[in-house]
Design an enzyme around this catalytic site. Structure first.
Site, PDB file in Angstrom:
ATOM      1  N   PHE A  64       0.744  -1.235  -0.059  1.00 39.61           N
ATOM      2  CA  PHE A  64      -0.049   0.139  -0.021  1.00 39.61           C
ATOM      3  C   PHE A  64       0.905   1.255  -0.088  1.00 39.61           C
ATOM      4  O   PHE A  64       1.915   1.264   0.782  1.00 39.61           O
ATOM      5  CB  PHE A  64      -0.774  -0.111   1.347  1.00 39.61           C
ATOM      6  CG  PHE A  64      -2.214   0.842   1.283  1.00 39.61           C
ATOM      7  CD1 PHE A  64      -3.108   0.660   0.300  1.00 39.61           C
ATOM      8  CD2 PHE A  64      -2.092   2.074   1.965  1.00 39.61           C
ATOM      9  CE1 PHE A  64      -4.005   1.543   0.304  1.00 39.61           C
ATOM     10  CE2 PHE A  64      -3.224   3.189   1.927  1.00 39.61           C
ATOM     11  CZ  PHE A  64      -4.201   2.672   0.965  1.00 39.61           C
TER      12      PHE A  64
ATOM     13  N   TYR B 157     -11.611   0.370  10.910  1.00 38.85           N
ATOM     14  CA  TYR B 157     -12.628   0.653  10.369  1.00 38.85           C
ATOM     15  C   TYR B 157     -13.147  -0.316   9.197  1.00 38.85           C
ATOM     16  O   TYR B 157     -14.132  -0.187   8.528  1.00 38.85           O
ATOM     17  CB  TYR B 157     -12.348   2.048   9.710  1.00 38.85           C
ATOM     18  CG  TYR B 157     -11.095   2.332   8.936  1.00 38.85           C
ATOM     19  CD1 TYR B 157     -10.802   1.890   7.821  1.00 38.85           C
ATOM     20  CD2 TYR B 157     -10.220   3.032   9.609  1.00 38.85           C
ATOM     21  CE1 TYR B 157      -9.684   1.994   7.267  1.00 38.85           C
ATOM     22  CE2 TYR B 157      -8.924   3.479   8.933  1.00 38.85           C
ATOM     23  CZ  TYR B 157      -8.521   2.853   7.819  1.00 38.85           C
ATOM     24  OH  TYR B 157      -7.500   3.033   7.399  1.00 38.85           O
ATOM     25  N   LYS B 158     -12.095  -1.319   9.027  1.00 37.12           N
ATOM     26  CA  LYS B 158     -12.415  -2.378   7.739  1.00 37.12           C
ATOM     27  C   LYS B 158     -13.439  -3.412   8.284  1.00 37.12           C
ATOM     28  O   LYS B 158     -14.598  -3.293   8.576  1.00 37.12           O
ATOM     29  CB  LYS B 158     -11.204  -2.843   7.281  1.00 37.12           C
ATOM     30  CG  LYS B 158     -10.356  -1.752   6.516  1.00 37.12           C
ATOM     31  CD  LYS B 158      -9.208  -2.102   5.778  1.00 37.12           C
ATOM     32  CE  LYS B 158      -8.182  -1.052   5.350  1.00 37.12           C
ATOM     33  NZ  LYS B 158      -8.718  -0.423   4.147  1.00 37.12           N
TER      34      LYS B 158
ATOM     35  N   ASP C 162       1.482  -5.168   8.514  1.00 38.16           N
ATOM     36  CA  ASP C 162       0.490  -4.294   8.616  1.00 38.16           C
ATOM     37  C   ASP C 162      -0.673  -5.425   8.179  1.00 38.16           C
ATOM     38  O   ASP C 162      -0.951  -6.188   7.506  1.00 38.16           O
ATOM     39  CB  ASP C 162       0.498  -3.555   7.232  1.00 38.16           C
ATOM     40  CG  ASP C 162      -0.548  -2.647   6.854  1.00 38.16           C
ATOM     41  OD1 ASP C 162      -1.719  -2.984   7.222  1.00 38.16           O
ATOM     42  OD2 ASP C 162      -0.733  -1.642   6.033  1.00 38.16           O
TER      43      ASP C 162
ATOM     44  N   ARG D 116     -12.491  -4.936  -6.813  1.00 35.72           N
ATOM     45  CA  ARG D 116     -12.387  -5.578  -5.622  1.00 35.72           C
ATOM     46  C   ARG D 116     -13.775  -5.764  -4.686  1.00 35.72           C
ATOM     47  O   ARG D 116     -14.545  -4.819  -4.780  1.00 35.72           O
ATOM     48  CB  ARG D 116     -11.307  -4.752  -4.735  1.00 35.72           C
ATOM     49  CG  ARG D 116     -10.609  -5.245  -3.618  1.00 35.72           C
ATOM     50  CD  ARG D 116      -9.582  -4.136  -3.062  1.00 35.72           C
ATOM     51  NE  ARG D 116     -10.227  -3.059  -2.487  1.00 35.72           N
ATOM     52  CZ  ARG D 116      -9.767  -2.601  -1.577  1.00 35.72           C
ATOM     53  NH1 ARG D 116      -8.487  -2.823  -0.959  1.00 35.72           N
ATOM     54  NH2 ARG D 116     -10.588  -1.399  -0.816  1.00 35.72           N
TER      55      ARG D 116
HETATM   56  C1  LIG Z   1      -2.860  -1.940   3.684  1.00 37.94           C
HETATM   57  C2  LIG Z   1      -3.189  -0.592   4.243  1.00 37.94           C
HETATM   58  N1  LIG Z   1      -2.142  -0.070   4.857  1.00 37.94           N
HETATM   59  C3  LIG Z   1      -2.414   1.311   5.299  1.00 37.94           C
HETATM   60  C4  LIG Z   1      -3.517   1.874   5.391  1.00 37.94           C
HETATM   61  C5  LIG Z   1      -3.640   3.463   5.733  1.00 37.94           C
HETATM   62  O1  LIG Z   1      -4.531   3.554   6.687  1.00 37.94           O
HETATM   63  P1  LIG Z   1      -4.718   4.681   7.596  1.00 37.94           P
HETATM   64  O2  LIG Z   1      -5.522   5.761   6.805  1.00 37.94           O
HETATM   65  O3  LIG Z   1      -5.758   4.097   8.687  1.00 37.94           O
HETATM   66  O4  LIG Z   1      -3.436   5.449   7.992  1.00 37.94           O
HETATM   67  C6  LIG Z   1      -4.583   1.198   4.384  1.00 37.94           C
HETATM   68  C7  LIG Z   1      -5.980   1.870   4.149  1.00 37.94           C
HETATM   69  O5  LIG Z   1      -6.620   1.375   3.562  1.00 37.94           O
HETATM   70  C8  LIG Z   1      -4.309  -0.098   3.915  1.00 37.94           C
HETATM   71  O6  LIG Z   1      -5.170  -0.604   3.254  1.00 37.94           O
END
Ligand SMILES: Cc1ncc(COP(=O)(O)O)c(C=O)c1O
Length: 401
Positions: free
Chosen positions: A116, A212-213, A187, A360
């Site tokens: 990400f 939040y997911k 992560d 997705r």
């Molecule tokens: C794999 C991954 N890492 C990091 C993040 C970033 O999350 P945040 O906005 O809570 O910092 C996300 C957000 O969807 C994500 O999917």
């Protein structure tokens, strides 16, 4: 299948729109009755009546560690190893900063080139600020062995790939990383509440995830960090604040870290946001990660087989077939993926699009029925058969996809 679903009753605990099929709980989980209740209680009682006294009387100060205890069993952590605070990118920054300090003679951080983007940005920034030369190498994760050596301080990987839905072998990779003397940071954004995790069994050093997911804590809900017990008291919070101090109300000017995870609390906990997450986590009193996983695999198996049967050759199924390598989402590749998703949303199937060409679909067993999978695939078929994805309204991408 729905008649035999042991989780079927949990669906009533969520607010879902009539006629819609929500396949985006991997981006933002829907609101639950318990989350609403808890937020109302905090608003109407604890804040409205208790006012400032609630920091103590309603145990607001203890919320980050208390809610952490609720998340711990979902990732296989022991009590006292999980803290809820801030959102994921911030948590990763803290953990990277703290971890780099523990390997002062090493100069490389490895991550996945397909990670990400936020992870990559924050890793790069923390490497630049390490106080010594540290290079971030974004590599092909399948070639990790070639890059692991005695100059690697830390490896950071996302356990379930946000795009493809591939679930990585946490225990195997962590063992390899430790074999090279490096530290491992995972992560869990797409893992927590989606796949069973055993951070203790895998001897993971550090991890962070979001609320939040699949945890349904609400938009921008606080995330969590995991720090293995043996690191506590050793690892230093790079962002020390008053609430991570051993005696915050002594107002001492010299920083002295609190015991355990509390040392990683930096500032005032966001109580309303925590209330929503705390309420949402109540659902886990009525089920287990194993039960959820069994249904998740049945839902994704069904979805993949129906898509292939109904629409042969239309999509490339990017998500691995092997159960051990699959998260709780299915990614379908299509040249007009963005148009497909927009057309589907207009037909009440809520998924999302990840550039350049991934449709997705996330599957949350807490509220999805098997009949939803049949209906969703029928609606996907109608979008394809009518070429609805070519509609000019979908030619321009919106800011959020
Ligand atoms: C794999 C991954 N890492 C990091 C993040 C970033 O999350 P945040 O906005 O809570 O910092 C996300 C957000 O969807 C994500 O999917």
């Amino acid at each position: 299948m729905d008649a035999h679903d042991t989780l079927a009753a949990l669906r009533d605990e969520f607010t879902l729109n009539e006629g819609e099929i929500y396949l985006d709980g991997n981006s933002l989980g829907p609101v639950s009755n318990a989350a609403r209740r808890r937020v109302r209680d905090v608003m109407d009682e604890e804040w409205a009546r208790g006012q400032v006294r609630s920091w103590g009387d309603a145990a607001w100060m203890g919320a980050p560690t208390r809610i952490g205890e609720r998340i711990a069993p979902l990732i296989g952590a022991r009590p006292g190893e999980v803290l809820v605070a801030d959102t994921l990118t911030f948590l990763l920054a803290n953990l990277v900063g703290a971890a780099l300090e523990q390997r002062p003679d090493r100069h490389v951080v490895l991550t996945d080139a397909a990670n990400f983007h936020s992870d990559i940005y924050i890793l790069e920034a923390m490497c630049e600020r390490a106080g010594r030369p540290v290079a971030l190498k974004a590599i092909d994760r399948d070639a990790l062995d070639e890059h692991l050596n005695d100059d690697v301080a830390l490896v950071e990987l996302t356990q379930v790939d946000y795009r493809t839905g591939e679930s990585l072998d946490m225990a195997g990779i962590t063992a390899k990383v430790h074999g090279a003397g490096a530290l491992m940071l995972w992560d869990f954004a797409h893992s927590t509440g989606a796949v069973p995790l055993d951070v203790t069994g895998a001897n993971v050093d550090f991890a962070a995830g979001c609320g939040y997911k699949y945890l349904n804590g609400g938009p921008g809900a606080p995330g969590f960090m995991y720090i293995r017990e043996s690191w506590q008291g050793v690892l230093r919070n790079p962002l020390p604040g008053w609430l991570g101090h051993a005696r915050p109300f002594d107002f001492e000017l010299e920083y002295a870290p609190a015991q355990g995870m509390q040392a990683f609390v930096t500032s005032s906990p966001s109580i309303l946001a925590l209330a929503s997450l705390e309420g949402a986590l109540e659902i886990w009193d009525r089920t287990s990660m194993q039960e959820v996983r069994t249904k998740s695999l049945a839902l994704t198996d069904l979805f993949i087989s129906l898509v292939e049967e109904r629409l042969p050759g239309v999509f490339e199924v990017v998500t691995p077939r092997e159960h051990a390598r699959r998260g709780s989402q299915v990614a379908l590749r299509h040249d007009h993926g963005y148009g497909v998703i927009r057309a589907l949303i207009d037909r009440g199937v809520i998924g999302d699009f990840r550039a350049p060409d991934i449709c997705r679909f996330g599957f949350t067993p807490l509220y999805l029925r098997f009949v939803d999978i049949y209906d969703a695939v029928e609606r996907i078929a109608s979008v394809i058969e009518e070429s609805a994805y070519l509609d000019e309204r979908y030619a321009v991408r919106e800011a959020v996809t």
